[in-house]
Design a protein around this motif. Sequence first.
Motif, mmCIF file in Angstrom:
data_model
loop_
_atom_site.group_PDB
_atom_site.id
_atom_site.type_symbol
_atom_site.label_atom_id
_atom_site.label_comp_id
_atom_site.label_asym_id
_atom_site.label_seq_id
_atom_site.Cartn_x
_atom_site.Cartn_y
_atom_site.Cartn_z
ATOM 1 N N UNK A 159 -122.139 -52.480 -14.820
ATOM 2 C CA UNK A 159 -121.148 -53.274 -14.075
ATOM 3 C C UNK A 159 -119.997 -53.746 -14.961
ATOM 4 N N UNK A 160 -120.091 -53.468 -16.260
ATOM 5 C CA UNK A 160 -119.057 -53.955 -17.188
ATOM 6 C C UNK A 160 -118.045 -52.855 -17.488
ATOM 7 N N UNK A 161 -116.805 -53.275 -17.731
ATOM 8 C CA UNK A 161 -115.749 -52.281 -17.991
ATOM 9 C C UNK A 161 -115.871 -51.678 -19.385
ATOM 10 N N UNK A 162 -116.286 -52.509 -20.347
ATOM 11 C CA UNK A 162 -116.340 -52.064 -21.747
ATOM 12 C C UNK A 162 -117.715 -52.330 -22.346
ATOM 13 N N UNK A 163 -118.077 -51.501 -23.305
ATOM 14 C CA UNK A 163 -119.332 -51.703 -24.036
ATOM 15 C C UNK A 163 -119.019 -51.692 -25.529
ATOM 16 N N UNK A 164 -119.538 -52.693 -26.227
ATOM 17 C CA UNK A 164 -119.330 -52.763 -27.670
ATOM 18 C C UNK A 164 -120.697 -52.841 -28.347
ATOM 19 N N UNK A 165 -120.957 -51.900 -29.236
ATOM 20 C CA UNK A 165 -122.217 -51.958 -29.993
ATOM 21 C C UNK A 165 -121.979 -52.851 -31.217
ATOM 22 N N UNK A 166 -122.815 -53.863 -31.331
ATOM 23 C CA UNK A 166 -122.675 -54.797 -32.456
ATOM 24 C C UNK A 166 -123.596 -54.358 -33.593
ATOM 25 N N UNK A 167 -123.158 -53.294 -34.294
ATOM 26 C CA UNK A 167 -123.920 -52.858 -35.469
ATOM 27 C C UNK A 167 -123.425 -53.659 -36.662
ATOM 28 N N UNK A 168 -122.183 -53.354 -37.071
ATOM 29 C CA UNK A 168 -121.562 -54.106 -38.149
ATOM 30 C C UNK A 168 -120.647 -55.143 -37.489
ATOM 31 N N UNK A 169 -120.775 -56.398 -37.907
ATOM 32 C CA UNK A 169 -120.042 -57.470 -37.217
ATOM 33 C C UNK A 169 -118.530 -57.249 -37.247
ATOM 34 N N UNK A 170 -118.032 -56.881 -38.429
ATOM 35 C CA UNK A 170 -116.595 -56.668 -38.591
ATOM 36 C C UNK A 170 -116.086 -55.601 -37.609
ATOM 37 N N UNK A 171 -116.836 -54.501 -37.517
ATOM 38 C CA UNK A 171 -116.435 -53.421 -36.601
ATOM 39 C C UNK A 171 -116.496 -53.884 -35.150
ATOM 40 N N UNK A 172 -117.548 -54.627 -34.822
ATOM 41 C CA UNK A 172 -117.719 -55.085 -33.435
ATOM 42 C C UNK A 172 -116.582 -56.030 -33.037
ATOM 43 N N UNK A 173 -116.204 -56.906 -33.949
ATOM 44 C CA UNK A 173 -115.106 -57.840 -33.667
ATOM 45 C C UNK A 173 -113.804 -57.061 -33.499
ATOM 46 N N UNK A 174 -113.600 -56.068 -34.362
ATOM 47 C CA UNK A 174 -112.393 -55.229 -34.233
ATOM 48 C C UNK A 174 -112.361 -54.521 -32.887
ATOM 49 N N UNK A 175 -113.536 -54.092 -32.428
ATOM 50 C CA UNK A 175 -113.587 -53.389 -31.126
ATOM 51 C C UNK A 175 -113.200 -54.333 -29.994
ATOM 52 N N UNK A 176 -113.725 -55.537 -30.020
ATOM 53 C CA UNK A 176 -113.374 -56.477 -28.939
ATOM 54 C C UNK A 176 -111.880 -56.822 -29.028
ATOM 55 N N UNK A 177 -111.388 -56.988 -30.245
ATOM 56 C CA UNK A 177 -109.947 -57.260 -30.401
ATOM 57 C C UNK A 177 -109.112 -56.116 -29.838
ATOM 58 N N UNK A 178 -109.568 -54.887 -30.080
ATOM 59 C CA UNK A 178 -108.832 -53.721 -29.576
ATOM 60 C C UNK A 178 -108.822 -53.723 -28.041
ATOM 61 N N UNK A 179 -109.925 -54.138 -27.443
ATOM 62 C CA UNK A 179 -109.998 -54.193 -25.974
ATOM 63 C C UNK A 179 -108.975 -55.214 -25.449
ATOM 64 N N UNK A 180 -108.946 -56.378 -26.078
ATOM 65 C CA UNK A 180 -108.013 -57.419 -25.614
ATOM 66 C C UNK A 180 -106.571 -56.926 -25.778
ATOM 67 N N UNK A 181 -106.285 -56.326 -26.940
ATOM 68 C CA UNK A 181 -104.922 -55.839 -27.193
ATOM 69 C C UNK A 181 -104.523 -54.768 -26.185
ATOM 70 N N UNK A 182 -105.457 -53.878 -25.865
ATOM 71 C CA UNK A 182 -105.136 -52.812 -24.901
ATOM 72 C C UNK A 182 -104.929 -53.407 -23.512
ATOM 73 N N UNK A 183 -105.755 -54.379 -23.150
ATOM 74 C CA UNK A 183 -105.634 -54.986 -21.820
ATOM 75 C C UNK A 183 -104.293 -55.708 -21.650
ATOM 76 N N UNK A 184 -103.812 -56.315 -22.724
ATOM 77 C CA UNK A 184 -102.516 -57.006 -22.672
ATOM 78 C C UNK A 184 -101.422 -56.017 -22.252
ATOM 79 N N UNK A 185 -101.599 -54.758 -22.685
ATOM 80 C CA UNK A 185 -100.588 -53.736 -22.395
ATOM 81 C C UNK A 185 -100.862 -52.966 -21.110
ATOM 82 N N UNK A 186 -101.961 -53.318 -20.412
ATOM 83 C CA UNK A 186 -102.270 -52.528 -19.215
ATOM 84 C C UNK A 186 -101.177 -52.769 -18.167
ATOM 85 N N UNK A 187 -100.823 -51.691 -17.452
ATOM 86 C CA UNK A 187 -99.649 -51.715 -16.574
ATOM 87 C C UNK A 187 -99.636 -52.912 -15.623
#
Length: 213
Positions: A159-187
């Motif tokens: 039911x969720x739009x995005x899935x982030x695997x929290x293996x390495x914390x730094x990478x997981x945080x970057x992934x969530x940040x990327x989602x927010x940044x992309x959503x800001x630009x969504x049409x």
Amino acid sequence: MSPFPVILSAPSGAGKTTIAREILSRRSDAGYSVSCTTRTPRPGEENGRDYYFLSRAEFLKQREDGAFAESAVVHGNLYGTLRTEIQRVLSNGLHVVMDIDVQGAHQLIRVFPQAVTVFVLPPTGEVLLERLKGRNTESSEQLVARLQSALQELQAVDEYEYVVVNDDLELAVNRVNAIIDAEVLSRDRVAGLRSQVTLLIDRLEREIESHQP
Ligand code: ADP
Ligand code: 5GP
């Protein structure tokens, strides 16, 4: 662009609270919605920062008064998001990072259809168990209750739009940040897109006309 809620859900111990904290410390355009709960505070948790810790009676009164945008029973305790919390953050122009369970997420997207939903997964079951046990905040009974809830939570991943695997914390945080940044630009979120494109078209049409013999 209008700010929007960012809902993080996950089975207990996957790391959504840790990710949410990191996102908030790194982004000046995000704020946290402090939830209400009837569970007892863990060592180090502060009322008003981590949660508003309410008695059951206080919680039920607030719920009766319609103060919650969503509420749910999670692991035997009541949890809920105050409407005023979400509005406080949104009216400051900030995205609202929310760490809520799947039942709450269901209710919230009905009220805020513009919300972005992210499901956080642990890399393996073993890692989830290690993290949950390593946090050392639950009795063995509470641990089993959380694992039982985890089984249900995992069913909701679709039911969720995005899935982030929290293996390495730094990478997981970057992934969530990327989602927010992309959503800001969504049409759909770009304010004034139509008039911006109309202006461009007008200018180009005038230029074409000026070249007509
Ligand atoms: P949740 O909020 O999903 O229940 P927490 O954020 O409390 O989970 O994280 C559970 C435990 O796992 C905490 O002790 C946290 O420090 C640890 N943790 C979270 N993410 C990671 C990670 N990527 N690597 C290692 N440990 C992590
Ligand atoms: P914890 O007790 O570990 O802080 O949180 C337990 C669960 O309650 C987690 O799945 C967390 O996402 C969820 N939770 C925290 N706040 C809220 C809330 O306001 N509403 C709902 N529905 N769930 C919440």
